[in-house]
Design a protein around this motif. Structure first.
Motif, mmCIF file in Angstrom:
data_model
loop_
_atom_site.group_PDB
_atom_site.id
_atom_site.type_symbol
_atom_site.label_atom_id
_atom_site.label_comp_id
_atom_site.label_asym_id
_atom_site.label_seq_id
_atom_site.Cartn_x
_atom_site.Cartn_y
_atom_site.Cartn_z
ATOM 1 N N ILE A 234 44.219 49.860 51.188
ATOM 2 C CA ILE A 234 43.212 48.917 50.974
ATOM 3 C C ILE A 234 41.887 48.859 50.907
ATOM 4 N N GLU A 235 41.182 48.745 49.697
ATOM 5 C CA GLU A 235 39.838 48.783 49.697
ATOM 6 C C GLU A 235 39.151 47.207 49.816
ATOM 7 N N TYR A 236 38.100 47.341 50.362
ATOM 8 C CA TYR A 236 37.408 45.835 50.747
ATOM 9 C C TYR A 236 35.806 45.946 49.871
ATOM 10 N N PRO A 237 35.716 44.609 49.737
ATOM 11 C CA PRO A 237 34.473 44.714 49.091
ATOM 12 C C PRO A 237 33.130 45.040 49.758
ATOM 13 N N ASN B 241 32.039 40.218 51.544
ATOM 14 C CA ASN B 241 32.443 38.944 51.214
ATOM 15 C C ASN B 241 33.923 38.733 50.587
ATOM 16 N N LEU B 242 34.808 38.007 51.012
ATOM 17 C CA LEU B 242 36.092 38.262 50.743
ATOM 18 C C LEU B 242 36.497 37.069 49.579
ATOM 19 N N LEU B 243 35.554 36.007 49.462
ATOM 20 C CA LEU B 243 35.646 34.899 48.581
ATOM 21 C C LEU B 243 34.939 34.917 47.465
ATOM 22 N N GLY B 244 35.643 34.811 46.460
ATOM 23 C CA GLY B 244 34.925 34.837 44.945
ATOM 24 C C GLY B 244 34.871 33.424 44.649
ATOM 25 N N SER C 6 37.728 31.014 38.448
ATOM 26 C CA SER C 6 38.310 32.002 37.769
ATOM 27 C C SER C 6 39.728 32.395 38.418
ATOM 28 N N GLY C 7 39.931 32.269 39.706
ATOM 29 C CA GLY C 7 41.150 32.559 40.491
ATOM 30 C C GLY C 7 42.299 31.641 39.868
ATOM 31 N N GLU C 8 41.684 30.531 39.522
ATOM 32 C CA GLU C 8 43.011 29.652 38.957
ATOM 33 C C GLU C 8 43.470 30.275 37.643
ATOM 34 N N GLU D 112 36.970 42.199 42.466
ATOM 35 C CA GLU D 112 36.149 40.970 41.975
ATOM 36 C C GLU D 112 37.361 39.818 41.992
ATOM 37 N N GLN D 113 38.286 40.287 41.245
ATOM 38 C CA GLN D 113 39.509 39.233 40.862
ATOM 39 C C GLN D 113 40.231 39.033 41.937
ATOM 40 N N ILE D 114 40.464 39.857 42.803
ATOM 41 C CA ILE D 114 41.309 39.349 44.043
ATOM 42 C C ILE D 114 40.401 38.594 44.829
ATOM 43 N N LYS D 115 39.124 38.761 44.897
ATOM 44 C CA LYS D 115 38.296 37.739 45.683
ATOM 45 C C LYS D 115 38.599 36.314 45.096
ATOM 46 N N ASP D 116 38.362 36.313 43.682
ATOM 47 C CA ASP D 116 38.554 34.912 43.098
ATOM 48 C C ASP D 116 40.023 34.403 43.527
#
Ligand code: HEC
Length: 204
Positions: free
Chosen positions: A81-84, A88-91, A95-97, A186-190
């Protein structure tokens, strides 16, 4: 004499019953059949036909690995697992939707890729009340953040789940989106924002 005959019959019965339950599997033949089944697969997709260590262990144990193997899978997958960089884990949940609803990517008609991959989360999860059609392989994620009090540890767990589902649950049926480079950080944060933000439709 009679007992030998009976024993032989019983033995034959046992052997054939076993043979019915567990047919001999020639994994080399299976690998060859899978490789041959997608003759038009582009070369960059070919490596995906080879099972990695985790998939091999899951296959051998029909997705129910013994504890030692399950622990090894979790440790191995967690290490991937790589982290931002900024922590910050919340995008952006909007976009997530869109990502959650999009099944774009990795289909033959999507090659060569003209758009970023989607997450296809609706194929397995309910996410909002408004959605009439969703898959049920995974649990409903309605109110996911709300029932977890939008906690920091729970947000991290959601990020890790989407990045690499097997780090949380060995032999999970959920794809390892980050590790397999299906989705970007970035997408995973979203997507994490979608399930963990108070203002997201998931938590309304
Ligand atoms: C092929 C089916 C499948 C897809 C696609 C899928 N999931 Fe899952 N998901 C599961 C399953 C099954 C579980 C239950 C735990 C497990 O087996 O890993 C799960 C569990 C989860 C959990 C943890 C639930 C809990 O109880 O804590 C979250 C969060 C989650 N998924 C988010 C997502 C998101 C976001 C997407 C889209 C990027 C997604 N999933 C796509 C199958 C799927």
């Amino acid at each position: 004499m009679r007992s030998i005959v009976i024993a032989a019959i019983l033995l034959a019965g046992t052997v054939s019953a076993q043979a019915q339950q567990k047919p001999a599997v020639d994994s080399a033949k299976i690998d060859a059949a899978i490789a041959a089944a997608f003759p038009t697969a582009p070369p960059e997709w070919r490596p995906r036909f080879d099972q990695d260590e985790t998939m091999k262990v899951c296959s051998i144990h029909h997705n129910v690995p013994p504890k030692a193997d399950a622990d090894a899978i979790q440790a191995r997958e967690k290490a991937k697992i790589e982290y931002p960089a900024d922590g910050n884990l919340l995008g952006d949940w909007k976009s997530g939707e869109r990502l959650a609803q999009s099944g774009y990517g990795l289909r033959f008609t999507d090659y060569p890729a003209r758009n970023p991959n989607g997450g296809n989360c609706y194929a397995c999860h309910q996410l909002t009340k408004a959605e009439v059609s969703y898959g049920t392989i995974g649990p409903s994620l309605l109110n996911y953040g709300k029932v977890r009090n939008f906690g920091a540890a729970e947000t991290k767990a959601a990020y890790e789940k989407v990045y690499n589902a097997q780090a949380a649950y060995p032999c999970s049926n959920m794809p390892r989106f980050g590790t397999n480079k299906v989705l970007t950080i970035e997408q995973i944060k979203d997507l994490v924002a979608l399930v963990m933000s108070p203002d997201s439709p998931v938590n309304k």
